[in-house]
Design a protein around this motif. Structure first.
Motif, short mmCIF file in Angstrom:
data_model
loop_
_atom_site.label_atom_id
_atom_site.label_comp_id
_atom_site.label_asym_id
_atom_site.label_seq_id
_atom_site.Cartn_x
_atom_site.Cartn_y
_atom_site.Cartn_z
N SER A 52 0.84 -1.19 0.00
CA SER A 52 0.00 0.00 0.00
C SER A 52 0.88 1.25 0.00
CB SER A 52 -0.89 0.02 1.25
OG SER A 52 -0.12 0.28 2.40
N PHE A 53 0.25 2.37 -0.20
CA PHE A 53 0.97 3.65 -0.19
C PHE A 53 1.73 3.80 1.13
CE2 PHE A 53 1.06 8.06 1.27
CZ PHE A 53 1.78 8.65 0.25
N PHE A 54 1.05 3.54 2.25
CA PHE A 54 1.68 3.76 3.54
C PHE A 54 2.80 2.76 3.81
CE2 PHE A 54 1.96 4.90 8.00
CZ PHE A 54 1.75 6.26 7.93
N GLN A 55 2.66 1.51 3.32
CA GLN A 55 3.74 0.54 3.49
C GLN A 55 4.99 0.98 2.73
OE1 GLN A 55 1.50 -2.84 2.07
NE2 GLN A 55 1.41 -3.75 4.12
N LEU A 92 -4.26 10.56 6.21
CA LEU A 92 -3.45 9.80 5.25
C LEU A 92 -3.33 8.34 5.68
CD1 LEU A 92 -1.49 9.98 2.77
CD2 LEU A 92 0.32 10.38 4.43
N ARG A 93 -3.09 8.12 6.96
CA ARG A 93 -2.97 6.75 7.47
C ARG A 93 -4.29 6.00 7.33
NH1 ARG A 93 0.90 5.81 12.49
NH2 ARG A 93 0.42 3.71 11.79
N ILE A 94 -5.39 6.66 7.67
CA ILE A 94 -6.71 6.03 7.58
C ILE A 94 -7.01 5.69 6.12
CG2 ILE A 94 -9.19 6.43 7.82
CD1 ILE A 94 -8.42 8.14 10.35
N TRP A 95 -6.78 6.65 5.22
CA TRP A 95 -7.05 6.41 3.80
C TRP A 95 -6.21 5.25 3.29
CZ3 TRP A 95 -3.57 6.56 -0.25
CH2 TRP A 95 -4.13 6.33 -1.51
N SER A 96 -4.96 5.18 3.68
CA SER A 96 -4.06 4.15 3.19
C SER A 96 -4.46 2.76 3.65
CB SER A 96 -2.62 4.44 3.64
OG SER A 96 -1.74 3.53 3.04
N ASP A 98 -7.70 1.63 4.45
CA ASP A 98 -8.93 1.08 3.88
C ASP A 98 -9.53 1.91 2.74
OD1 ASP A 98 -9.86 3.22 5.32
OD2 ASP A 98 -10.99 2.04 6.76
N HIS A 99 -8.79 2.89 2.26
CA HIS A 99 -9.21 3.74 1.14
C HIS A 99 -10.57 4.39 1.38
CE1 HIS A 99 -5.80 3.10 -1.46
NE2 HIS A 99 -5.80 1.86 -1.05
N THR A 100 -10.87 4.70 2.64
CA THR A 100 -12.06 5.48 2.93
C THR A 100 -11.61 6.89 3.26
OG1 THR A 100 -11.99 4.88 5.27
CG2 THR A 100 -13.37 3.51 3.84
N MET A 127 4.10 8.41 -5.47
CA MET A 127 2.86 9.13 -5.73
C MET A 127 1.86 8.28 -6.52
SD MET A 127 4.43 12.91 -6.53
CE MET A 127 2.89 13.79 -6.71
N ALA A 128 2.36 7.37 -7.35
CA ALA A 128 1.47 6.49 -8.12
C ALA A 128 0.63 5.62 -7.19
CB ALA A 128 2.29 5.62 -9.08
N LYS A 129 1.16 5.29 -6.02
CA LYS A 129 0.41 4.49 -5.05
C LYS A 129 -0.82 5.25 -4.55
CE LYS A 129 3.07 0.88 -4.71
NZ LYS A 129 2.60 -0.43 -5.05
N ALA A 130 -0.81 6.57 -4.70
CA ALA A 130 -1.95 7.41 -4.33
C ALA A 130 -2.63 7.96 -5.58
CB ALA A 130 -1.49 8.55 -3.43
#
Length: 184
Positions: A52-55, A92-96, A98-100, A127-130
Motif C-alpha cells: 500500500s501507499f503507507f507501506q 493519510l494513514r486512515i485512507w491508506s 482502507d481507502h475510505t 505518488m502512483a500508489k496514491a
C-alpha cells in the motif's frame, strides 16, 4: 403391437443414450469449469498484493533514517519536518489502510516526497500508489523537479523558490499555490 413396442424400446434407448451423452457433456463441462475455478482460486491465493501507499512510505521513512532511538519509525518527526499537519497525517494513514475518506492531495504528496528527499523518479513511484504523479505540464511541478535535480530539499528553500516563481517567470506572472502555504 410388437413393432410399436420395439419402436418405443429403440426410442427409449436412444433417449437414454442421448441423455447419458448429454449428462457426460454436462459433467465434463462442469469438471472443466470446476478446474477453471480451482485454477483461478489458486492464483488468487498465490497472488501477493502490492504494498500500500503507507507501506511504501514506511519503507522510505526507515531508509531515510526517520527512526527513533527505540527503533520505531518517527512519524511525528517526519510530518513535522515535511510541514504536514497531524490531522492530515492521520487522514493519510486512515485512507491508506482502507481507502475510505479523502485521498491525499497533491500538495501533501509533494511535501512527503520533498521531506523524504526523493528523486523525481522515486517520487512518481510513491505518488502512483496514491493515484498521482509529477506533471511536467504543471509549472509548479517543474519548479519542484528542478529543485530535486539540484538537490534542494529544505522546505524553507523550496518555499522561497516557489514564492519567487509563483510571482514571476522570466518577467511573466505564473500564479500557483505554494505547497507550504496551504493547510495540509
Amino acid at each position: 403391437m410388437a413393432k410399436d413396442r420395439q419402436k418405443l424400446y429403440y426410442m427409449e434407448e436412444t433417449l437414454n443414450l442421448l441423455a447419458k451423452k448429454n449428462a457426460e457433456k454436462i459433467f465434463k463441462k462442469n469438471q472443466e469449469s470446476d478446474d477453471k475455478y480451482q485454477r483461478i482460486s489458486q492464483m488468487i491465493a498465490d497472488f501477493e498484493p502490492e504494498k500500500s501507499f503507507f507501506q511504501v512510505l514506511e519503507g522510505w521513512l526507515f531508509e531515510k533514517r526517520f527512526v527513533k532511538k527505540s527503533g520505531k519509525l518517527d512519524y511525528a518527526g517526519f510530518y513535522e519536518y515535511a510541514r504536514i499537519s497531524k490531522t492530515t497525517w492521520s487522514h493519510l494513514r486512515i485512507w491508506s489502510e482502507d481507502h475510505t475518506g479523502n485521498q491525499p492531495g497533491k500538495e501533501t504528496l509533494l511535501k512527503i516526497v520533498i521531506g523524504l528527499k526523493l528523486t523525481p523518479e522515486e517520487s512518481n513511484e510513491l505518488m502512483a500508489k496514491a493515484s498521482n504523479s509529477l506533471n511536467y505540464y504543471d509549472f509548479r511541478d517543474r519548479v519542484i523537479v528542478a529543485c530535486m535535480r539540484n538537490n534542494i530539499y529544505a522546505p524553507e528553500d523550496i518555499y522561497e523558490i516557489l514564492e519567487y516563481f509563483s510571482k514571476t517567470e522570466n518577467g511573466k506572472g505564473r500564479r500557483f499555490q505554494n505547497i507550504y502555504r496551504c493547510d495540509s
